[in-house]
Structures are given as C-alpha cells and as structure tokens.
Enzyme design. Sequence first.
Site, PDB file in Angstrom:
ATOM      1  N   HIS A 300       0.843  -1.189   0.000  1.00 36.63           N
ATOM      2  CA  HIS A 300       0.000   0.000   0.000  1.00 36.63           C
ATOM      3  C   HIS A 300       0.876   1.235   0.000  1.00 36.63           C
ATOM      4  CE1 HIS A 300      -3.192   2.815   1.050  1.00 36.63           C
ATOM      5  NE2 HIS A 300      -4.016   1.880   0.615  1.00 36.63           N
ATOM      6  N   ASP A 358      -7.985  -5.029  -0.373  1.00 34.83           N
ATOM      7  CA  ASP A 358      -8.487  -5.657  -1.596  1.00 34.83           C
ATOM      8  C   ASP A 358      -8.278  -7.161  -1.615  1.00 34.83           C
ATOM      9  OD1 ASP A 358      -9.498  -3.425  -3.063  1.00 34.83           O
ATOM     10  OD2 ASP A 358      -7.445  -2.719  -3.087  1.00 34.83           O
TER      11      ASP A 358
END
Length: 423
Positions: A300, A358
């Site tokens: 991320h 996700d």
Amino acid sequence: MNGETASLRIRGSEISLGVRAATLGQDVVDVSSLVANDIFTFDPGFVSTAACTSALTYIDGDAGVLLHRGYKIEDLAAQSNQLEVAYLLLTGELPTALEFDAFRRAVLACRDLPAGLYDVCRALPKDTHPMAMLNTLCAALSAFEEIDIDMQDESARREVAIKLIAKMPTLVAMALRHQAGKNLTEPDAKLDYTDNFLAMVFGETPVPVVVDAMERILVLHADHEQNASTSTVRLAGSTGTNPYAAISAGIAALWGPSHGGANEAVLEMLEEIGDIQHIETFLARAQDANDAFKLMGFGHRVYKNYDPRAAILRTSCHEVLESLDSAGNPLLRLAQALEARALEDDYFIRRKLFPNVDFYSGIILRAIGIPSSAFTTIFALGRIVGWIAQWNEMHRENLKIGRPRQLYLGPGPRSFVAMPDRA
Ligand code: CMC
C-alpha cells in the site's frame, strides 16, 4: 500558519515559506507563493504533496490508523453502518436517533432511477466491463437529473449528495444484472440500504451473514482521504462540473489495477496461480525486478506496516467462508495459503508488504457470488460516500481550479519542415 517558516535558498536568494500545522499528522510547507518567484515544485505521484485541506479522514500509515472525523475505523466497522458513516462524513458529527432516521428516510426515498436510464443500460453490450457500465450510467444521470446546481448552496449540495448515495446501489445492481443477462430490478421500498442492494443483485432476500459482510465492506471503503479517485473527483469538481460527471471521473480512476481494480486483479492472479504447488513460482516472479508481475492485494502506498481495514476484513473473510461453507473452495484455500506464505517471506517482510483491503474483499465477494469483474463496482458503492463528502467539503471553501504545472523536458523552439522536405 503557526508562525514557523521554512526557507529555500535558490539562485542566490532566500525565499521564506510559511508552515501550516495539521491537527494530526504531517505539517505542510506552503509552497503556493513560489510561482511568484518563477519556480515550481516537482513531486511526481504527489508523494510529498498535500493538495488540499480536509477535516474528513486521517490516516497514519506507519501506525495503521484510519479515522473518520476522529472516530476509529475499527469502532465504525463494529458498531456503525454505511448510512451513519455517510452522515458523519457529510456533517462532521454522529447523528442522534432522530437525525439518523430523517437522513435514512431521505436516502431510501431517492433510490429509484429514471426510466430512461434503464434504456441506456440495455443499450450497452452485456459483455461491457461493469465499471464501464457504472461509469456510463453515472455520467448519464446528468441527462436526467437537475445539473444546474448552485455549488455555494449548502442545502443544494446536501440534496445531490443524498441522491448519489441513494442511487449508487441501484446503478451497481443494474450493471450487475445486465452483465448477468438478467432482467433489471427496481429498489424494494420495504428493504434497508444494504439488504435492498443485495436483493436487487441476486433477486432474493439476502442472508444476515452476507448483509453483515457487505455492510462491513462498504464502511471500510467509505473514504480514504486523497487517494487517486478522490483526488480525481476533487480535480474534476474544481472545474465546477456537475457532481454526476465528477463522480463518473472518480469511477474511471478507481477502475485501474493499482487502485480499486486490485481486488479483481487478486482473483485473476489466484486463477493464474491455479494451485497451491505453484505459489513458490509466483512468489519468485513477484520478487524478480525484471518481471512486471506483482502480488496483487499486497502493499500500500500509505500503510507501510498494516492496513487496519485489512485486519478487520480478514476476520470477516474467515466468518463468511465458514458460514457459507466455502472453506473447501480450492481458490479460497489457495488464497489462504498464499497469504500465509507471503507473510513469512523475507522479501515481503523487509519491504513491509502486507495484504491490503483488496486481498480480503476480493475473497469475500467471490464467496458471496459477485463476479470478479464486478468487484470494483462494490468498492465504488462504498466510496461514493467519501467522494461526495469530499466534493461537498471542497465546495464549502473558496474554490480554485486544480491546475498542476510541469517540468518541461521537450525540445526548444524549432522551424517547421514541410512533409516533402523531411528526411
Ligand atoms: N508485489 C511485489 N513487490 C511489491 C509489491 C507487490 N504487490 N508492492 C510493492 N512491491 C515492491 C516494489 O517492487 C518495490 O521493490 P524495490 O524496493 O525492490 O524496488 C517495493 O516493494 C516498494 O514498492 P513501491 O512500488 O515503491 O510502493 P508504492 O507505494 O509505490 O506502491 C502499490 C503501492 C499499492 C501501488 C503497490 O504495492 C502495488 O502495486 N500493489 C499491488 C496492487 C494492489 O494491491 N493495489 C491495491 C492498493 S490498496 C487499495 C486502495 O487503497 O486503493
């Protein structure tokens, strides 16, 4: 400004720059006056740039903290719901029971779509990507809704925010039904926000474990400060374009695999890996600098230790798999094995690459029965709340069109050569 200044020494002179203090997190050096000195700052990917002020969402990537209006995402995911988070983001405060009831009723009353939009949807080929459908349908709302909105009018902005939050589930359900070749459904006035969405998609009343998981996914995706799609909504909105068009631009930005498209990419990757015994090959590929392959659903830009949303969804994911009896599903078992293997791999540990939201949302959505090509539409359904709250906040301030500059590296002026004379 807090009185502190930063100075920049350049071309033999010193420029003093103000420092603005954040209530939490990084202070910023205000470089907006540099243009008067004929200098720009250069920050591709905006990694060191704050593009706006905001009071909605705070992220501490190192500590794995996500707050909406000061409230922890863990508390909101456990005790709140998407409509309450929407109210919080839009107004700044949690609603009283009366305020929530009025807000909820206002949203539920606006869920219907104009008949013409059903025609627009039917005109699209069924194999159109669901994000293209959603993008088209959202932009097409501009053709049916009032778009001559006074952006300075707080109540007009609130009205359109409610409409978009209300209509997004109907738009997403419409895209999913059309993709599946099924008849297009309409909202059921007796059902609540999330139940109704699932009932529209699947044509039957959803079971509580599925409603709970979906509610959690929506809350966890509600807002994430100035990410690529939100920045796109702000940039488009800064031109004064209507909110349906601005949100449609956000949907386009969300589609990409480095952003909202990652959960679809997770499932594609799992299908490509195919079997637990191939995990090592793909882990090696992910670590090869000459191979473009990345482990989708890992890493991320902001969370460099762990993604708090992923920590919450990991629990949800295991609950859903257990109660839907999908734990035996080979793809889902592969996902669990990959997660465990990557978490103990030195390459991922050293780079602080952890499963992001996700990774787990993709697995849950697959277990629920949402086709992987439509995963990102669920992300959009959650994020509509943040997009419209950020758009609303932006218009509350003195609006300046977003217009970055560049470091020009092209040729200098040169003479035009007619085509026959070119070598
Ligand atoms: N698999 C393998 N290596 C990776 C991965 C990955 N998923 N992510 C980062 N790396 C490596 C990268 O190659 C680099 O290695 P080195 O230092 O040897 O050059 C190092 O880790 C640092 O990565 P980075 O590219 O500088 O990190 P970034 O902050 O620019 O990118 C990211 C963040 C999310 C785009 C990236 O991690 C990625 O592409 N992940 C996979 C896609 C994904 O899951 N995206 C969803 C993001 S979360 C949803 C959202 O909030 O929108």
